[in-house]
Scaffold this motif. Structure first.
Motif, short mmCIF file in Angstrom:
data_model
loop_
_atom_site.label_atom_id
_atom_site.label_comp_id
_atom_site.label_asym_id
_atom_site.label_seq_id
_atom_site.Cartn_x
_atom_site.Cartn_y
_atom_site.Cartn_z
N GLU A 61 0.85 -1.19 0.00
CA GLU A 61 0.00 0.00 0.00
C GLU A 61 0.88 1.24 0.00
OE1 GLU A 61 -2.45 -0.82 3.38
OE2 GLU A 61 -0.90 -0.27 4.80
N GLY A 62 0.39 2.28 -0.62
CA GLY A 62 1.15 3.52 -0.72
C GLY A 62 1.38 4.16 0.64
N ALA A 63 2.39 5.03 0.72
CA ALA A 63 2.77 5.67 1.97
C ALA A 63 1.79 6.77 2.39
CB ALA A 63 4.17 6.25 1.85
N ILE A 64 1.18 7.41 1.44
CA ILE A 64 0.27 8.51 1.74
C ILE A 64 -1.16 7.98 1.73
CG2 ILE A 64 -0.58 10.77 1.01
CD1 ILE A 64 2.20 11.18 -0.26
N ARG A 65 -1.80 8.00 2.88
CA ARG A 65 -3.18 7.52 3.05
C ARG A 65 -3.36 6.09 2.57
NH1 ARG A 65 -6.46 12.47 0.63
NH2 ARG A 65 -5.93 11.19 -1.14
N ARG A 66 -2.28 5.29 2.57
CA ARG A 66 -2.32 3.88 2.18
C ARG A 66 -2.87 3.68 0.76
NH1 ARG A 66 -6.27 1.77 6.12
NH2 ARG A 66 -6.16 -0.03 4.76
N ASP A 67 -2.63 4.64 -0.11
CA ASP A 67 -3.19 4.60 -1.45
C ASP A 67 -2.11 4.93 -2.47
OD1 ASP A 67 -5.52 4.13 -2.91
OD2 ASP A 67 -5.98 6.25 -3.09
N ARG A 81 -6.65 2.08 -6.93
CA ARG A 81 -6.99 3.05 -5.89
C ARG A 81 -7.92 2.39 -4.89
NH1 ARG A 81 -8.10 6.26 -10.67
NH2 ARG A 81 -6.30 7.57 -11.06
#
Length: 91
Positions: A61-67, A81
């Protein structure tokens, strides 16, 4: 195919944590907050392999807001997304 999330064993893929492994129960394109129309979202998800019975795993999952999230659907890895993953019902 719209499948409401009424069974406690089911959840939306967009709410699942990293490492989640499960099976796709169906799609509920009305549940997500996607900018795509329901028909477009359903069509794109099906074309990417999000079909009933497919095995799914959240790999990253992405670092910013898990997105966004990286999802393995059967043997294919897809970036998605979270708001679009909210249309995928899993158990």
């Amino acid at each position: 195919m719209d499948i409401p999330v009424s069974n406690p064993a089911t959840q939306l893929l967009g709410n699942a944590p990293r490492g989640f492994c499960g099976t796709i129960r169906g799609l509920d394109v009305q549940a997500g907050g996607s900018s795509l129309s329901a028909i477009e979202l359903e069509s794109q998800l099906i074309e990417m392999g999000f079909v009933e019975g497919a095995r799914v795993e959240i790999l990253h999952e992405g670092a910013i807001r898990r997105d966004p999230i990286a999802v393995r659907v059967d043997n294919i890895t897809i970036a998605l997304r979270r708001r679009e993953a909210m249309a995928v019902v899993v158990f």
